[in-house]
Write a protein that holds these residues in place. Structure first.
Motif, mmCIF file in Angstrom:
data_model
loop_
_atom_site.group_PDB
_atom_site.id
_atom_site.type_symbol
_atom_site.label_atom_id
_atom_site.label_comp_id
_atom_site.label_asym_id
_atom_site.label_seq_id
_atom_site.Cartn_x
_atom_site.Cartn_y
_atom_site.Cartn_z
ATOM 1 N N ALA A 188 5.355 2.759 -6.240
ATOM 2 C CA ALA A 188 4.242 2.379 -7.114
ATOM 3 C C ALA A 188 4.776 1.417 -8.160
ATOM 4 N N PHE A 189 3.977 0.397 -8.486
ATOM 5 C CA PHE A 189 4.389 -0.555 -9.513
ATOM 6 C C PHE A 189 3.174 -0.948 -10.341
ATOM 7 N N LYS A 190 3.434 -1.351 -11.573
ATOM 8 C CA LYS A 190 2.361 -1.769 -12.479
ATOM 9 C C LYS A 190 2.193 -3.279 -12.359
ATOM 10 N N GLY A 191 0.973 -3.703 -12.018
ATOM 11 C CA GLY A 191 0.673 -5.120 -11.874
ATOM 12 C C GLY A 191 0.478 -5.786 -13.228
ATOM 13 N N ARG A 192 0.372 -7.105 -13.197
ATOM 14 C CA ARG A 192 0.166 -7.870 -14.429
ATOM 15 C C ARG A 192 -1.129 -7.491 -15.130
ATOM 16 N N ASP A 193 -2.079 -6.954 -14.344
ATOM 17 C CA ASP A 193 -3.353 -6.547 -14.927
ATOM 18 C C ASP A 193 -3.293 -5.152 -15.544
ATOM 19 N N GLY A 194 -2.116 -4.516 -15.492
ATOM 20 C CA GLY A 194 -1.949 -3.194 -16.079
ATOM 21 C C GLY A 194 -2.270 -2.053 -15.136
ATOM 22 N N GLU A 195 -2.837 -2.345 -13.964
ATOM 23 C CA GLU A 195 -3.156 -1.314 -12.969
ATOM 24 C C GLU A 195 -1.908 -0.977 -12.156
ATOM 25 N N THR A 196 -1.883 0.215 -11.573
ATOM 26 C CA THR A 196 -0.770 0.639 -10.734
ATOM 27 C C THR A 196 -1.157 0.468 -9.274
ATOM 28 N N TYR A 197 -0.233 -0.100 -8.504
ATOM 29 C CA TYR A 197 -0.476 -0.408 -7.096
ATOM 30 C C TYR A 197 0.649 0.152 -6.243
ATOM 31 N N LEU A 198 0.404 0.205 -4.942
ATOM 32 C CA LEU A 198 1.404 0.656 -3.980
ATOM 33 C C LEU A 198 1.924 -0.532 -3.189
ATOM 34 N N ARG A 199 3.214 -0.473 -2.840
ATOM 35 C CA ARG A 199 3.786 -1.478 -1.938
ATOM 36 C C ARG A 199 4.931 -0.823 -1.177
ATOM 37 N N GLY A 200 5.191 -1.360 -0.001
ATOM 38 C CA GLY A 200 6.300 -0.862 0.802
ATOM 39 C C GLY A 200 7.613 -1.200 0.126
ATOM 40 N N ASP A 201 8.606 -0.344 0.318
ATOM 41 C CA ASP A 201 9.931 -0.619 -0.219
ATOM 42 C C ASP A 201 10.468 -1.910 0.382
ATOM 43 N N ALA A 202 11.094 -2.729 -0.429
ATOM 44 C CA ALA A 202 11.661 -3.989 0.044
ATOM 45 C C ALA A 202 12.836 -3.700 0.968
ATOM 46 N N ASP A 203 12.675 -4.068 2.235
ATOM 47 C CA ASP A 203 13.766 -3.865 3.191
ATOM 48 C C ASP A 203 13.981 -5.102 4.050
ATOM 49 N N GLY A 204 13.296 -6.202 3.724
ATOM 50 C CA GLY A 204 13.461 -7.438 4.463
ATOM 51 C C GLY A 204 12.715 -7.495 5.779
ATOM 52 N N ASP A 205 11.957 -6.456 6.113
ATOM 53 C CA ASP A 205 11.217 -6.415 7.374
ATOM 54 C C ASP A 205 9.728 -6.518 7.088
ATOM 55 N N PRO A 206 9.120 -7.710 7.251
ATOM 56 C CA PRO A 206 7.700 -7.872 6.933
ATOM 57 C C PRO A 206 6.762 -7.099 7.858
ATOM 58 N N THR A 207 7.251 -6.632 9.013
ATOM 59 C CA THR A 207 6.370 -5.924 9.942
ATOM 60 C C THR A 207 5.986 -4.540 9.447
ATOM 61 N N ASN A 208 6.713 -3.988 8.472
ATOM 62 C CA ASN A 208 6.340 -2.663 7.986
ATOM 63 C C ASN A 208 5.730 -2.708 6.583
ATOM 64 N N ASN A 209 5.321 -3.888 6.139
ATOM 65 C CA ASN A 209 4.572 -3.976 4.888
ATOM 66 C C ASN A 209 3.250 -3.239 5.050
ATOM 67 N N LEU A 210 2.712 -2.719 3.970
ATOM 68 C CA LEU A 210 1.469 -1.955 4.059
ATOM 69 C C LEU A 210 0.352 -2.755 4.704
ATOM 70 N N ASP A 211 0.239 -4.056 4.386
ATOM 71 C CA ASP A 211 -0.817 -4.879 4.975
ATOM 72 C C ASP A 211 -0.642 -5.066 6.475
ATOM 73 N N ALA A 212 0.570 -4.882 6.985
ATOM 74 C CA ALA A 212 0.836 -5.070 8.416
ATOM 75 C C ALA A 212 0.610 -3.812 9.241
ATOM 76 N N LEU A 213 0.366 -2.673 8.582
ATOM 77 C CA LEU A 213 0.133 -1.437 9.310
ATOM 78 C C LEU A 213 -1.186 -1.520 10.064
ATOM 79 N N PRO A 214 -1.295 -0.787 11.174
ATOM 80 C CA PRO A 214 -2.567 -0.770 11.907
ATOM 81 C C PRO A 214 -3.688 -0.186 11.044
ATOM 82 N N THR A 215 -4.909 -0.542 11.371
ATOM 83 C CA THR A 215 -6.057 0.007 10.643
ATOM 84 C C THR A 215 -6.640 1.193 11.399
ATOM 85 N N PHE A 216 -7.372 2.021 10.679
ATOM 86 C CA PHE A 216 -8.051 3.170 11.299
ATOM 87 C C PHE A 216 -9.470 3.252 10.798
#
Length: 80
Positions: free
Chosen positions: A52-80
């Motif tokens: 979890a990280f705090k954005g410039r707008d002051g809100e808290t957001y989620l992001r995948g841990d930085a591991d250099g692999d863009p295929t496992n970013n949250l936006d790249a996960l399959p949808t349901f």
């Protein structure tokens, strides 16, 4: 998104709204969490591979841990 010796759940899929924003998550055990529920669980350490990280707008957001692999970013996960 799961380390081999880490027994915590991971995010396996996401639900997005019409704007493409993530609104919910499905975990590796099949649970469905709203964004707010997911944020609480990530903040408590219950979900692996995400932070979890705090954005410039002051809100808290989620992001995948930085591991250099863009295929496992949250936006790249399959949808349901």
């Amino acid at each position: 998104m799961q380390a081999s010796n880490d027994a915590r759940e991971t995010f396996a899929a996401v639900r997005k709204n019409e704007d493409g924003d993530i609104t919910a998550f499905r975990t590796s055990t099949g649970r469905t969490l709203s964004y707010d529920e997911a944020l609480r669980e990530v903040s408590s350490g219950a979900i692996a591979g995400v932070n979890a990280f705090k954005g410039r707008d002051g809100e808290t957001y989620l992001r995948g841990d930085a591991d250099g692999d863009p295929t496992n970013n949250l936006d790249a996960l399959p949808t349901f």
